[in-house]
Enzyme design. Sequence first.
Site, PDB file in Angstrom:
ATOM      1  N   GLU A  80       0.837  -1.437   0.011  1.00 27.04           N
ATOM      2  CA  GLU A  80       0.006  -0.118   0.038  1.00 27.04           C
ATOM      3  C   GLU A  80       0.960   1.299  -0.065  1.00 27.04           C
ATOM      4  O   GLU A  80       1.593   1.615   1.031  1.00 27.04           O
ATOM      5  CB  GLU A  80      -0.908   0.122   1.238  1.00 27.04           C
TER       6      GLU A  80
ATOM      7  N   CYS B  37      -3.451   8.620   3.644  1.00 25.49           N
ATOM      8  CA  CYS B  37      -2.904   8.141   2.354  1.00 25.49           C
ATOM      9  C   CYS B  37      -4.359   7.870   1.365  1.00 25.49           C
ATOM     10  O   CYS B  37      -4.034   8.013   0.104  1.00 25.49           O
ATOM     11  CB  CYS B  37      -2.707   6.420   2.456  1.00 25.49           C
TER      12      CYS B  37
HETATM   13  P1  NAP Z   1       8.075   5.089   4.748  1.00 23.70           P
HETATM   14  O1  NAP Z   1       9.106   6.025   5.060  1.00 23.70           O
HETATM   15  O2  NAP Z   1       8.413   4.228   3.447  1.00 23.70           O
HETATM   16  O3  NAP Z   1       8.151   3.995   5.995  1.00 23.70           O
HETATM   17  C1  NAP Z   1       7.035   3.130   5.974  1.00 23.70           C
HETATM   18  C2  NAP Z   1       7.852   1.897   6.926  1.00 23.70           C
HETATM   19  O4  NAP Z   1       8.674   1.387   6.145  1.00 23.70           O
HETATM   20  C3  NAP Z   1       8.038   2.433   8.238  1.00 23.70           C
HETATM   21  O5  NAP Z   1       7.814   1.401   9.364  1.00 23.70           O
HETATM   22  C4  NAP Z   1       9.703   2.524   8.044  1.00 23.70           C
HETATM   23  O6  NAP Z   1      10.293   2.109   9.398  1.00 23.70           O
HETATM   24  C5  NAP Z   1       9.744   1.150   7.182  1.00 23.70           C
HETATM   25  N1  NAP Z   1      11.078   1.145   6.399  1.00 23.70           N
HETATM   26  C6  NAP Z   1      11.842   2.225   5.845  1.00 23.70           C
HETATM   27  N2  NAP Z   1      12.801   1.736   5.219  1.00 23.70           N
HETATM   28  C7  NAP Z   1      12.916   0.605   5.339  1.00 23.70           C
HETATM   29  C8  NAP Z   1      13.778  -0.565   4.848  1.00 23.70           C
HETATM   30  N3  NAP Z   1      14.616  -0.536   4.036  1.00 23.70           N
HETATM   31  N4  NAP Z   1      13.326  -2.006   5.022  1.00 23.70           N
HETATM   32  C9  NAP Z   1      12.342  -2.205   5.828  1.00 23.70           C
HETATM   33  N5  NAP Z   1      11.310  -1.134   6.264  1.00 23.70           N
HETATM   34  C10 NAP Z   1      11.759   0.044   6.164  1.00 23.70           C
HETATM   35  O7  NAP Z   1       6.629   5.673   4.852  1.00 23.70           O
HETATM   36  P2  NAP Z   1       6.059   6.704   5.932  1.00 23.70           P
HETATM   37  O8  NAP Z   1       6.631   7.994   5.763  1.00 23.70           O
HETATM   38  O9  NAP Z   1       6.189   5.854   6.984  1.00 23.70           O
HETATM   39  O10 NAP Z   1       4.632   6.863   5.438  1.00 23.70           O
HETATM   40  C11 NAP Z   1       3.943   7.685   4.801  1.00 23.70           C
HETATM   41  C12 NAP Z   1       3.879   7.358   3.226  1.00 23.70           C
HETATM   42  O11 NAP Z   1       2.685   6.044   3.460  1.00 23.70           O
HETATM   43  C13 NAP Z   1       2.855   8.176   2.384  1.00 23.70           C
HETATM   44  O12 NAP Z   1       3.381   8.141   0.994  1.00 23.70           O
HETATM   45  C14 NAP Z   1       1.307   7.613   2.252  1.00 23.70           C
HETATM   46  O13 NAP Z   1       0.724   7.906   1.344  1.00 23.70           O
HETATM   47  C15 NAP Z   1       1.601   5.975   2.443  1.00 23.70           C
HETATM   48  N6  NAP Z   1       0.652   5.261   3.136  1.00 23.70           N
HETATM   49  C16 NAP Z   1      -0.122   4.624   2.490  1.00 23.70           C
HETATM   50  C17 NAP Z   1      -1.165   4.026   2.942  1.00 23.70           C
HETATM   51  C18 NAP Z   1      -2.012   2.945   2.101  1.00 23.70           C
HETATM   52  O14 NAP Z   1      -2.932   2.421   2.499  1.00 23.70           O
HETATM   53  N7  NAP Z   1      -2.088   2.887   0.667  1.00 23.70           N
HETATM   54  C19 NAP Z   1      -1.516   4.102   4.283  1.00 23.70           C
HETATM   55  C20 NAP Z   1      -1.000   4.904   4.994  1.00 23.70           C
HETATM   56  C21 NAP Z   1       0.235   5.662   4.391  1.00 23.70           C
HETATM   57  P3  NAP Z   1      10.959   3.309  10.190  1.00 23.70           P
HETATM   58  O15 NAP Z   1       9.729   4.318  10.484  1.00 23.70           O
HETATM   59  O16 NAP Z   1      11.785   2.723  11.200  1.00 23.70           O
HETATM   60  O17 NAP Z   1      12.124   4.077   9.353  1.00 23.70           O
END
Ligand code: NAP
Length: 516
Positions: free
Chosen positions: A257, A296
């Site tokens: 997602e 999101c």
């Molecule tokens: P993110 O920076 O991509 O982080 C998401 C998750 O991935 C966090 O738990 C992060 O952990 C982890 N992560 C980061 N790098 C990783 C790696 N190399 N390997 C494994 N895990 C890793 O996203 P975010 O800033 O938290 O969320 C914002 C985005 O999420 C927005 O673009 C939003 O649209 C999207 N979103 C989508 C939905 C949906 O249902 N489609 C719902 C909510 C949000 P850490 O925090 O420990 O770095």
Amino acid sequence: MTDLLLNHLGGKWVAGRDSGSGLFDPVLGTELVRVDSTGLDLNAGFAFARDQGGGALRSLTYRQRGELLSQVAKLLQSNRDAYYEIACANSGTVKNDSAVDIEGAIYTVSTYGKLGAALGDHHALADGEAQPLAKDGSFGSRHVQVPSRGLALFINAFNFPAWGLWEKAAPALLSGVPVVAKPATATAWLAQRMVKDVIDAGVLPAGALSVLCGSPTGLLDALQPFDVLSFTGSAETAALIRSHAAITRRSVRLNVEADSLNAALLLPGEAAGSQAFDLLVKEVVREMTVKSGQKCTAIRRIFVPQELFDAAAESISARLAAVTVGNPRNESVRMGALASRTQLTGFHDGLVHLRQQAELLHDGAGHALIDADPAVACCAGPTLLGCRDGDRADRIHDVEVFGPVATLLPYRNRDHALGLVRRGQGSLVTSLYGSDSGALAAAALELADCHGRVHVVSPDVAASHTGHGNVMPQSLHGGPGRAGGGEELGGLRALNFYHRRAAIQAGAAVLGALAP
Ligand code: NAP
């Protein structure tokens, strides 16, 4: 130093090896708790989840697992005051916005509890009717779905620490698959606390639910072929995960997602000030401001007939001007903070990027903060941008700025509008506004292939519709293309991800005895 949150792994509460990193109050800037997951034995912990947790869950029937979920929902409900406090402190959200996350989580768990009751006392699900493979019908094929014998790892985004955990955990646990949750670090406290409450109450079998706080190294390396991985977050992180050997070599099933440029579209033929027009204006403002636009599903692009551009700009701006921003503890505040300094900086940078192709219709910078220090608080007023040439505005269709901002775009006719909506290249949701049922249904079908959900608002459902951005467990959540290509929820459809489908070929008596 503040308290260190423990991880729950291998049926035990365990601390990381280091002192960890802090989680902050985005309004006051104070450190709240610390998290650390370095040095954990992931392989042993994951094996415990698969063997002990998975084994115990699979020994139960769907109805029994549904009952466990109902107990979880009740438990979460009884602790909700603490969750609101954590959400306010760690996510900077006002009560109504925290409710979207917390009540959404509880409602989703209780919905899957009820679905479990309806599935009855069985250990496998039938998938369609038996088909004959022999002319006399004595031999045939029947498909069944059985729970995966791995674990479900959830890597979640920061914006929904509660709902993001439970909307995945509820269908997994109902399926009989143990859960390992890794919430996003910045807001991990609420997810950890909910898991802690459930573990401490002893509702679930040992190993059924684990939580890792922080960024454990080697997380994906510990996955095995029958595990499943559900990721929610940015498209960049999704791309990294997709290329990991767990996915490319070990065929771990992956659901993504990712981000999405969701739209709202007022169909042609509606006058300024009509009911449909007003419904669009109201919903746009709600979507821009709930959780400071950090959803999101939030509306990022607003499409109106070109002759209504000015009227829509005026009406939306007038409503936005009344939105009070600041400390969520102050009752006069309607919109709290973004979740962290990183998010605030990303929001401001994103606005500068979009402004290259858009004019400012309502400037969020004009909102004075209430009860909050602008030098410390991660608050931002809602900003409406406008772009009169949607065909050339690639940034508006391509860049998700994750905060209280949306862009108004005019269209010439219906086909032009639908084409512009499709420029999002696959979204979670688009909402349509109008009063002609036939036109609304036709547009919904036309947009269905590039959305997980199309939300149609007409005057007759003004009071009853569930909202553009609210994800209901009965409806599919996810979207094709840039939205990640994933599917979650949708009632029992969610269980597919946690089951393996197999064809059983046998005589009629055996086929009849397989599943309900
Ligand atoms: P993110 O920076 O991509 O982080 C998401 C998750 O991935 C966090 O738990 C992060 O952990 C982890 N992560 C980061 N790098 C990783 C790696 N190399 N390997 C494994 N895990 C890793 O996203 P975010 O800033 O938290 O969320 C914002 C985005 O999420 C927005 O673009 C939003 O649209 C999207 N979103 C989508 C939905 C949906 O249902 N489609 C719902 C909510 C949000 P850490 O925090 O420990 O770095």
